[in-house]
Design a protein around this motif. Sequence first.
Motif, PDB file in Angstrom:
ATOM      1  N   ILE A 157     -13.397  20.703   4.850  1.00 43.10           N
ATOM      2  CA  ILE A 157     -12.557  20.712   3.660  1.00 43.10           C
ATOM      3  C   ILE A 157     -11.121  20.522   4.142  1.00 43.10           C
ATOM      4  O   ILE A 157     -10.649  21.253   5.026  1.00 43.10           O
ATOM      5  CB  ILE A 157     -12.723  22.007   2.857  1.00 43.10           C
ATOM      6  N   VAL A 158     -10.423  19.530   3.591  1.00 45.33           N
ATOM      7  CA  VAL A 158      -9.090  19.170   4.062  1.00 45.33           C
ATOM      8  C   VAL A 158      -8.150  18.957   2.881  1.00 45.33           C
ATOM      9  O   VAL A 158      -8.573  18.715   1.745  1.00 45.33           O
ATOM     10  CB  VAL A 158      -9.112  17.884   4.919  1.00 45.33           C
ATOM     11  N   THR A 159      -6.871  19.025   3.183  1.00 47.34           N
ATOM     12  CA  THR A 159      -5.825  18.591   2.262  1.00 47.34           C
ATOM     13  C   THR A 159      -5.545  17.122   2.545  1.00 47.34           C
ATOM     14  O   THR A 159      -5.314  16.745   3.697  1.00 47.34           O
ATOM     15  CB  THR A 159      -4.552  19.422   2.460  1.00 47.34           C
ATOM     16  N   SER A 160      -5.562  16.283   1.509  1.00 48.55           N
ATOM     17  CA  SER A 160      -5.398  14.846   1.744  1.00 48.55           C
ATOM     18  C   SER A 160      -4.797  14.159   0.513  1.00 48.55           C
ATOM     19  O   SER A 160      -4.905  14.658  -0.613  1.00 48.55           O
ATOM     20  CB  SER A 160      -6.751  14.203   2.065  1.00 48.55           C
ATOM     21  N   ASN A 161      -4.173  13.005   0.773  1.00 51.91           N
ATOM     22  CA  ASN A 161      -3.752  12.120  -0.319  1.00 51.91           C
ATOM     23  C   ASN A 161      -4.323  10.722  -0.109  1.00 51.91           C
ATOM     24  O   ASN A 161      -3.700   9.729  -0.484  1.00 51.91           O
ATOM     25  CB  ASN A 161      -2.226  12.093  -0.464  1.00 51.91           C
ATOM     26  N   ALA A 162      -5.507  10.663   0.482  1.00 52.48           N
ATOM     27  CA  ALA A 162      -6.175   9.373   0.653  1.00 52.48           C
ATOM     28  C   ALA A 162      -6.408   8.730  -0.713  1.00 52.48           C
ATOM     29  O   ALA A 162      -6.982   9.355  -1.617  1.00 52.48           O
ATOM     30  CB  ALA A 162      -7.504   9.577   1.369  1.00 52.48           C
ATOM     31  N   ASP A 163      -5.920   7.503  -0.874  1.00 47.31           N
ATOM     32  CA  ASP A 163      -6.054   6.749  -2.134  1.00 47.31           C
ATOM     33  C   ASP A 163      -5.404   7.453  -3.312  1.00 47.31           C
ATOM     34  O   ASP A 163      -5.757   7.201  -4.469  1.00 47.31           O
ATOM     35  CB  ASP A 163      -7.541   6.484  -2.455  1.00 47.31           C
ATOM     36  N   ARG A 164      -4.453   8.337  -3.050  1.00 42.24           N
ATOM     37  CA  ARG A 164      -3.752   9.055  -4.113  1.00 42.24           C
ATOM     38  C   ARG A 164      -2.271   9.149  -3.740  1.00 42.24           C
ATOM     39  O   ARG A 164      -1.910   9.034  -2.574  1.00 42.24           O
ATOM     40  CB  ARG A 164      -4.294  10.484  -4.258  1.00 42.24           C
TER      41      ARG A 164
END
Length: 606
Positions: free
Chosen positions: A217-224
């Motif tokens: 579980i990660v914090t991400s802004n992939a494609d966002r």
Amino acid sequence: MGLDIVRLLELTGWRAFDVDDRGRVLAGSDETGSVQLVELSGEARTPLTELTGAVSGRYLPGERAVVVQHDTDGDERTQLSLLRLDEERTGPATLDDLEPVVRDPEHVHRLVGVLPGRIVYATNRRDDVDFDVVIRNLDTGEEAVVYDGGGMVLDVALSPGSRYVAVTIPAVRALSDQLVVVDTMPATASGRFSTLTERTEHARFTTPGWPDDEALIVTSNADRDRTGIARIDRRSGERTWLITAEEHDLTGWLSPDGTALLVHANDDGVSRLALHDATTGELRHRVRLPRDGWCGFPLPAPVWSPDSRHIALSFSAPDVPGDAIVVDAATGAARPVTDSTAQLADADLAVPEVRRAPSRDGQRIPCFVYSPTDPDPELAGSSVLVIHGGPESQSVRAFSPIVQALVGRGHHVLVPNVRGSTGYGKRWYSADDGRDRLESVADLADLHDWLAELGLDPDRAALWGGSYGGYMVLAGLAFQPERWAAGVDIVGISSLVTFLNNTARYRRAHREREYGTLATDADFLQRASPLSRATAIAAPLFALHGANDPRVPLSETEQITEAVRAKGVECELLVYDDEGHGLAKRANRLDAYPKALAFLTRHLAR
């Protein structure tokens, strides 16, 4: 009434580094003049360390022991030692009282995890550039290198059985990460490393945690544009979004038992916290903080107790110097274990108004505006812009003795989040990358143009900033000399070329992702450097620097002050031999900052 700078600097602030299963908090207090470890248990406060510089630490799970991280005079070559709390001691531990664990003062050793009987740390001792991840057995001294794939290691997380290790390293673009998983028991050597993300992907992957051996579980802004919380399959790399928000950046920290998530929403520099189910993303509880304030970076990150029952938070607000808070994970109830506001009974500290300044291209620049209630007539209408460092950082609604002192003296203080600032989405923080560097500097001109609308005098406006904020101060004076009446530069970059040539070796590649490379962008880096336009600087300059700064070498300040003085422009320079990247010791702050404030008073008075 407000407080003067001396009293503001003498206020004690608290931060929380860890919490154990009994709810005891390993805290940091700067009461002695630099951040030292103190254990908070009920009403008891037990000072643990008395070292010459600032320290941090973590409890060793299952033992009455603390792993202490410390450096020498701000050189950032951190070392690791053990402090056993079950041994009798007549007072706080000095360096001689600590048990050496990892000591090699020529290199950096950064604590990234604690396990029963073991520690996990990142070190650049192999080649002075790349960081390896090492697990050390504290009983035997045996070490195992679990990652040596290169790069500046950012985050590390071990799966529940410690077979898999997740490592985030910088990717190709600024504020983009690559997520690597290491199998510590592969069937073949070629199966040891697996990359779950591409180096070229423009996305963040931070705060990894393992709910089980099969996923992260990660914090991400992939494609966002905004960061959210995602689950990533260890084998396929497939991503499933658990928690997202269109209007806020989210950050999540997984509980050790893998069942719960503490989620932080960044609401224009204010922290909004909630507890969620780690499997479904469903909201369990909202966490009510004492007031609108901040509990994220640059304060220590929230930390879970090993049994997943408690969460320790570091909290600050414009009128709260800094407190430690413990959250009950079962209910979301937040309990302050310190009260730094007790020192402020007779004070009237300023709280900012949140505004948006218009810019040249129709964008709106987030800005916190602090206004004096009873300004000195000589300073009425004056303003100081305080610019944060980074540049991948953010000004937040937290306590700043500098801001409060400036407001107390009668200046209006503007604290902007110019292009390149985090907290407002990927598009905003990428708007100054590489050859767009001067777009953030142009935001300073837009903010200056806005002063008249606020009823302020454009001819009595100054700049204040540290690190990258110091670069912004120097760039404002050099590229916009007609706009600014004075500048205070703290450990700032004067030449992007000499900075990249002279910064610590392990930082150069990391910083070239943001600024551009010497190999391909030297021409632009030269043009974007304040030193290249030093002859245009007309405003008085006040500069200070730590002699041991490994990030922005002292030479950066020395060369710009020499150039300004050669023009006959007033320039003051203070150098502190026992400091690094900024002033960590109260004695030095008490020497430097009153002089800097007096400098601004002199140049901004009517």
